[in-house]
Motif scaffolding. Sequence first.
Motif, PDB file in Angstrom:
ATOM      1  N   ALA A   1       5.266   7.634 -12.551  1.00 57.79           N
ATOM      2  CA  ALA A   1       4.210   7.212 -11.624  1.00 57.79           C
ATOM      3  C   ALA A   1       3.976   5.719 -11.795  1.00 57.79           C
ATOM      4  O   ALA A   1       4.342   5.130 -12.815  1.00 57.79           O
ATOM      5  CB  ALA A   1       2.924   7.991 -11.892  1.00 57.79           C
ATOM      6  N   ASP A   2       3.372   5.124 -10.782  1.00 60.00           N
ATOM      7  CA  ASP A   2       3.124   3.693 -10.773  1.00 60.00           C
ATOM      8  C   ASP A   2       1.964   3.348 -11.733  1.00 60.00           C
ATOM      9  O   ASP A   2       0.917   3.981 -11.675  1.00 60.00           O
ATOM     10  CB  ASP A   2       2.746   3.301  -9.332  1.00 60.00           C
ATOM     11  CG  ASP A   2       2.778   1.801  -9.112  1.00 60.00           C
ATOM     12  OD1 ASP A   2       2.269   1.060  -9.990  1.00 60.00           O
ATOM     13  OD2 ASP A   2       3.302   1.375  -8.073  1.00 60.00           O
ATOM     14  N   PRO A   3       2.158   2.366 -12.623  1.00 62.21           N
ATOM     15  CA  PRO A   3       1.077   1.991 -13.549  1.00 62.21           C
ATOM     16  C   PRO A   3      -0.217   1.639 -12.823  1.00 62.21           C
ATOM     17  O   PRO A   3      -1.314   1.887 -13.343  1.00 62.21           O
ATOM     18  CB  PRO A   3       1.625   0.747 -14.270  1.00 62.21           C
ATOM     19  CG  PRO A   3       3.105   0.770 -14.053  1.00 62.21           C
ATOM     20  CD  PRO A   3       3.373   1.557 -12.819  1.00 62.21           C
ATOM     21  N   ALA A   4      -0.098   1.097 -11.618  1.00 57.48           N
ATOM     22  CA  ALA A   4      -1.311   0.731 -10.867  1.00 57.48           C
ATOM     23  C   ALA A   4      -2.156   1.963 -10.561  1.00 57.48           C
ATOM     24  O   ALA A   4      -3.380   1.893 -10.472  1.00 57.48           O
ATOM     25  CB  ALA A   4      -0.937   0.022  -9.568  1.00 57.48           C
TER      26      ALA A   4
ATOM     27  N   ILE B   1       0.841  -1.202   0.000  1.00 55.89           N
ATOM     28  CA  ILE B   1       0.000   0.000   0.000  1.00 55.89           C
ATOM     29  C   ILE B   1       0.874   1.249   0.000  1.00 55.89           C
ATOM     30  O   ILE B   1       0.587   2.222  -0.703  1.00 55.89           O
ATOM     31  CB  ILE B   1      -0.938  -0.004   1.232  1.00 55.89           C
ATOM     32  CG1 ILE B   1      -1.953  -1.146   1.112  1.00 55.89           C
ATOM     33  CG2 ILE B   1      -1.651   1.322   1.409  1.00 55.89           C
ATOM     34  CD1 ILE B   1      -3.032  -0.902   0.078  1.00 55.89           C
ATOM     35  N   LEU B   2       1.947   1.208   0.757  1.00 55.81           N
ATOM     36  CA  LEU B   2       2.816   2.384   0.813  1.00 55.81           C
ATOM     37  C   LEU B   2       3.520   2.605  -0.517  1.00 55.81           C
ATOM     38  O   LEU B   2       3.838   3.737  -0.882  1.00 55.81           O
ATOM     39  CB  LEU B   2       3.832   2.253   1.946  1.00 55.81           C
ATOM     40  CG  LEU B   2       3.214   2.427   3.339  1.00 55.81           C
ATOM     41  CD1 LEU B   2       4.282   2.302   4.414  1.00 55.81           C
ATOM     42  CD2 LEU B   2       2.494   3.776   3.459  1.00 55.81           C
ATOM     43  N   GLU B   3       3.753   1.530  -1.250  1.00 56.28           N
ATOM     44  CA  GLU B   3       4.364   1.692  -2.560  1.00 56.28           C
ATOM     45  C   GLU B   3       3.424   2.451  -3.489  1.00 56.28           C
ATOM     46  O   GLU B   3       3.835   3.293  -4.276  1.00 56.28           O
ATOM     47  CB  GLU B   3       4.669   0.315  -3.143  1.00 56.28           C
ATOM     48  CG  GLU B   3       5.910   0.308  -4.009  1.00 56.28           C
ATOM     49  CD  GLU B   3       6.309  -1.112  -4.329  1.00 56.28           C
ATOM     50  OE1 GLU B   3       6.156  -1.499  -5.507  1.00 56.28           O
ATOM     51  OE2 GLU B   3       6.728  -1.830  -3.393  1.00 56.28           O
ATOM     52  N   LEU B   4       2.132   2.152  -3.352  1.00 51.84           N
ATOM     53  CA  LEU B   4       1.136   2.820  -4.193  1.00 51.84           C
ATOM     54  C   LEU B   4       0.905   4.261  -3.773  1.00 51.84           C
ATOM     55  O   LEU B   4       0.727   5.139  -4.603  1.00 51.84           O
ATOM     56  CB  LEU B   4      -0.197   2.083  -4.100  1.00 51.84           C
ATOM     57  CG  LEU B   4      -0.434   0.916  -5.038  1.00 51.84           C
ATOM     58  CD1 LEU B   4      -1.851   0.384  -4.816  1.00 51.84           C
ATOM     59  CD2 LEU B   4      -0.274   1.358  -6.485  1.00 51.84           C
TER      60      LEU B   4
END
Length: 336
Positions: A315-318, A168-171
């Motif tokens: 940015a993160d693809p998710a 979650i922190l990665e996102l």
Amino acid sequence: MRRYGKHTDEDDIRSRPNRKGNRPRTHIRPKHEDAAEGFVLTVDRGRLTCLVEDTVVTAMKARELGRKAAVVGDRVALVGDLSGAKDTLARIVRIEERASLLRRTADDDDPYERVVVANADQLAIVTALADPEPRPRLIDRCLVAAFDGGLTPLLVLTKSDLASADEILELYGALDIPYVVTSREELETGQAADRVREHLAGKVTAFVGHSGVGKTTLVNALVPKERRRITGHVNAVTGRGRHTTTSALALPLEGAEGWVVDTPGVRSFGLAHIDPSRVIHAFPDLEAGTGDCPRACSHDEPDCALDQWVADGHADPARLYSLRRLLSTRERHEGD
Ligand SMILES: Nc1nc2c(ncn2[C@@H]2O[C@H](COP(=O)(O)OP(=O)(O)OP(=O)(O)O)[C@@H](O)[C@H]2O)c(=O)[nH]1
Ligand SMILES: [Mg+2]
Ligand SMILES: [Zn+2]
């Protein structure tokens, strides 16, 4: 002790639509000049529990308020019996102008807005790392509601004793949103409350999230004395088998200005009342990459610059997936 800023006649005129001609209906005012100021702690079938100075007072809405309803977090003016004694009932004669109003709809196509809380300036989005599983979709939706309503978001990740916060922190770590991670053990030592409390002083913070994530546990750890004192006056704060919260409850912080508001768990956070073009503001990591988008880009179309932004590793693809999923569920309901 707690004062909420004096109302002005101007506020009063603005907040009361004047249907019967041009003369502002100020004639009610002199009657209630000596009204006391209070803060709505909870509402239960027409009965409002308010804190007036340091007294817990039960009140009803005065007739003259018409259809206007006071909600948790409202600053109100009260007259009548303010003793707080058993079986007494005060009257709410005025609802002061709101600084914010946090609303949601049950679903995106639900026209019925539920008010979550008035005057909140911070939204604590509570997510358990397990039991129940974290749901980034719900976090994203709460973030949209927070940004749209002018509330500062605070991410609270509970139950780190059951699962790691890394994913979650990665996102969300890149978002510049303040966050706190708590565990069962830290609840017991008081560390959890201490860490959350650092973000609360001087603010009205509404705790929202799915049922069972630990909102009430945390609020009780934050304000144990006020909780006991005030819920002594309030029946039916919890009920229905498990200790699931059935109505919002505001509690004053102990030893600091500010309020925490516990709210019932939500299954979804419908955004029917929010313009889709505003959704991007809740994704600052992506918004930064919209400079090369075509004009009025929906961010869900072939020329959208965000695909490149993500491909370039900004940015993160998710997160882009999450934005588009949110936009497309919003869109699908637009024609309904
Ligand atoms: N393992 C673990 N359990 C926790 C933690 N925090 C809360 N719980 C448990 O999670 C359960 C649900 O907690 P509540 O505080 O009632 O959850 P809630 O968010 O208020 O739920 P609703 O009122 O239904 O919305 C309780 O059994 C708590 O003891 C934690 O950090 N770790
Ligand atoms: Mg609860
Ligand atoms: Zn775009």
